[in-house]
Design an enzyme around this catalytic site. Sequence first.
Site, short mmCIF file in Angstrom:
data_model
loop_
_atom_site.label_atom_id
_atom_site.label_comp_id
_atom_site.label_asym_id
_atom_site.label_seq_id
_atom_site.Cartn_x
_atom_site.Cartn_y
_atom_site.Cartn_z
N HIS A 1 0.91 -1.29 0.02
CA HIS A 1 -0.01 -0.06 -0.29
C HIS A 1 0.87 1.28 0.19
O HIS A 1 0.25 2.35 -0.06
CB HIS A 1 -0.89 0.00 1.22
CG HIS A 1 -2.15 -1.13 1.13
ND1 HIS A 1 -3.45 -0.99 0.82
CD2 HIS A 1 -1.85 -2.47 1.16
CE1 HIS A 1 -4.04 -1.76 0.79
NE2 HIS A 1 -3.11 -2.70 0.93
N ASP B 1 3.32 9.21 -0.86
CA ASP B 1 2.17 8.59 -0.51
C ASP B 1 1.97 7.57 -1.56
O ASP B 1 2.13 7.68 -2.92
CB ASP B 1 0.91 9.73 -0.62
CG ASP B 1 -0.16 9.14 0.57
OD1 ASP B 1 -0.23 7.95 1.01
OD2 ASP B 1 -0.78 10.02 0.95
P1 ADQ Z 1 -3.34 6.17 4.86
O1 ADQ Z 1 -1.79 6.74 5.04
O2 ADQ Z 1 -3.93 5.99 5.87
O3 ADQ Z 1 -3.14 4.53 3.78
P2 ADQ Z 1 -5.26 7.70 2.77
O4 ADQ Z 1 -5.22 6.86 1.43
O5 ADQ Z 1 -4.83 9.07 2.58
O6 ADQ Z 1 -3.83 7.07 3.64
O7 ADQ Z 1 -6.52 7.52 3.73
C1 ADQ Z 1 -7.05 6.24 3.81
C2 ADQ Z 1 -8.44 6.71 4.42
O8 ADQ Z 1 -8.54 7.23 5.84
C3 ADQ Z 1 -9.43 7.36 3.53
O9 ADQ Z 1 -10.55 6.74 3.33
C4 ADQ Z 1 -9.62 8.59 4.27
O10 ADQ Z 1 -10.97 9.11 4.36
C5 ADQ Z 1 -9.39 8.16 5.93
N1 ADQ Z 1 -8.90 9.34 6.52
C6 ADQ Z 1 -7.72 9.94 6.24
N2 ADQ Z 1 -7.63 11.05 7.07
C7 ADQ Z 1 -8.66 11.02 7.88
C8 ADQ Z 1 -9.28 12.08 8.92
N3 ADQ Z 1 -8.46 13.10 9.14
N4 ADQ Z 1 -10.58 11.78 9.34
C9 ADQ Z 1 -11.15 10.84 9.07
N5 ADQ Z 1 -10.77 9.84 7.99
C10 ADQ Z 1 -9.66 9.95 7.48
C11 ADQ Z 1 -2.19 3.69 3.19
C12 ADQ Z 1 -1.41 4.60 2.21
C13 ADQ Z 1 -2.24 5.39 1.02
C14 ADQ Z 1 -2.99 4.43 0.49
C15 ADQ Z 1 -3.86 3.79 1.32
C16 ADQ Z 1 -4.73 2.58 0.68
O11 ADQ Z 1 -0.37 5.44 3.08
O12 ADQ Z 1 -1.22 5.88 0.19
O13 ADQ Z 1 -3.83 5.31 -0.41
O14 ADQ Z 1 -3.06 2.92 2.33
O15 ADQ Z 1 -4.03 1.82 0.00
#
Ligand code: ADQ
Length: 487
Positions: A157, A365
């Site tokens: 991921h 990311d």
């Molecule tokens: P994450 O780094 O956690 O995941 P991201 O893809 O930005 O990041 O967000 C994932 C989910 O978390 C989204 O559905 C988002 O809505 C939710 N989220 C993020 N911030 C939030 C907040 N402040 N409040 C509520 N909900 C929040 C990892 C990798 C990413 C990759 C994902 C999925 O780092 O690059 O996209 O896995 O593979």
Amino acid sequence: MTRLVIVSNRVSPPTGDGQANQGGLAVALSSALRVTNGIWFGWSGNETEKFTGQVHFSRNEGVTTATIDLEPQDVEEYYNGFANRTLWPLFHDRTDLAEYERTFAGGYARVNQRFAETLVPLITPDDVLWIHDYHLIPLGSELRKQGVKNRTGFFLHTPWPVARLLTSLPSHQEFVESLFAYDLLGFQCQTWLDSFLYYVQDQFPHAEVKDNVIRIGDRTVQVIACPIGIDATEFIESATSAEADESRHAILRSLEGRTLIMGVDRLDYSKGLEQRFHGYSRLLQDHPEFQEKVTFLQIAPPSREEVGSYQDIRRELDALSGHINGEFATAHWVPLRYVNRGYDRIALSGMYRAARAALVTPLRDGMNLVAKEFVAAQDPEDPGVLILSRFAGAAEQLKDALLVNPFSPEELADALQQALRMPVEERKTRWRALMDSVETEDVHWWLRRFLDLLNDNGADRLVPPPPSNDVEPANNTDKSVQPAASS
Ligand code: ADQ
């Protein structure tokens, strides 16, 4: 039907209560498991004084989970240690933050072995195994050592770092070699896949790499760039629900006619929040006409609070947000609302729809799902503008966003200015192109694409026909997801 066994560090089955799952992995897999008949194995998140290998089974909305507890030392060395203090910073190009401790590497190896030992009795010969993320890179090779012959795939991921950074990891060759135990390796985008293949060709001269297939020793490994998506249909439904509309109105009322700029991230140094705050400050400084006309809402709930670098970034952001507000605020206007709590997906979708622009500007990311959620939440007649980092995996698909270098405050300020002044026709044209990508390459497309390659017989035997009848996972029969044996 062939069973799918998903393994990830944590399991997070659908709760059905609309609560936000904040980890991207959890959000994506919950969507995936709605259309998948299988079992999800991982760490319960609980600690036990002595590891026993006891598996706890539970069933939610048609998804069976099997979890194990870990010892405090496992959690410290494997999770807080190697996963979050070594691999996460290294994979996000932060070698300055990466800690190379032998005890961390030892704990990581031990927990992967424990995962394998407890998983093996649950697997039947026809199962297809899908392992997720950087916590479990050596799991495939541990399973092979224990005689598992099943088709096994791995999806990363996060980004895959460039070779010259990866070689700073002690025993990097052995670490990467363990990936050759899988039949299929998935990366979020072509850039990360290219980095991986470069490393393989550089460090393993005997490996033959051709047409996305690696042949090394007696192993044949297929590799793909397979960008993860969101459940676009579900997100549009959320964003247009009465509850989301209430959230949209509430935020609009609080703005008193000002224009909303939004950011939503886990509080993580990879998300570029500090640089983003500087970019916003630059906008207010260089374009004072926007003062008192805009409000920037940054939602960033803390994560991984046990890790020192996360405590540091939190302190820095507290100081910086205070500084920006101190410099620009007036008696009637707070330019930056910096909120350290999470909101559920429906409330967030309403806020996204209220925003004229979103700043999604990570320094690195794997993908970034917030960018896709923001697009899906927009009003087609009056869409907001996505400002997206070139260094997010999502930038390879979302080319009609305003793509920026997140390290440059000037570029961020320019993009903000462009977004705030953009005529509605241009906003609509850009949004339509972005939305086409978000809707076409959604989470069901991702799942099907990966499983089509992983399963010799195609995804059809693993995934019920999507997407229209994918909302009733309760149709899954209990029988088909029972573990082969429990321990
Ligand atoms: P994450 O780094 O956690 O995941 P991201 O893809 O930005 O990041 O967000 C994932 C989910 O978390 C989204 O559905 C988002 O809505 C939710 N989220 C993020 N911030 C939030 C907040 N402040 N409040 C509520 N909900 C929040 C990892 C990798 C990413 C990759 C994902 C999925 O780092 O690059 O996209 O896995 O593979």
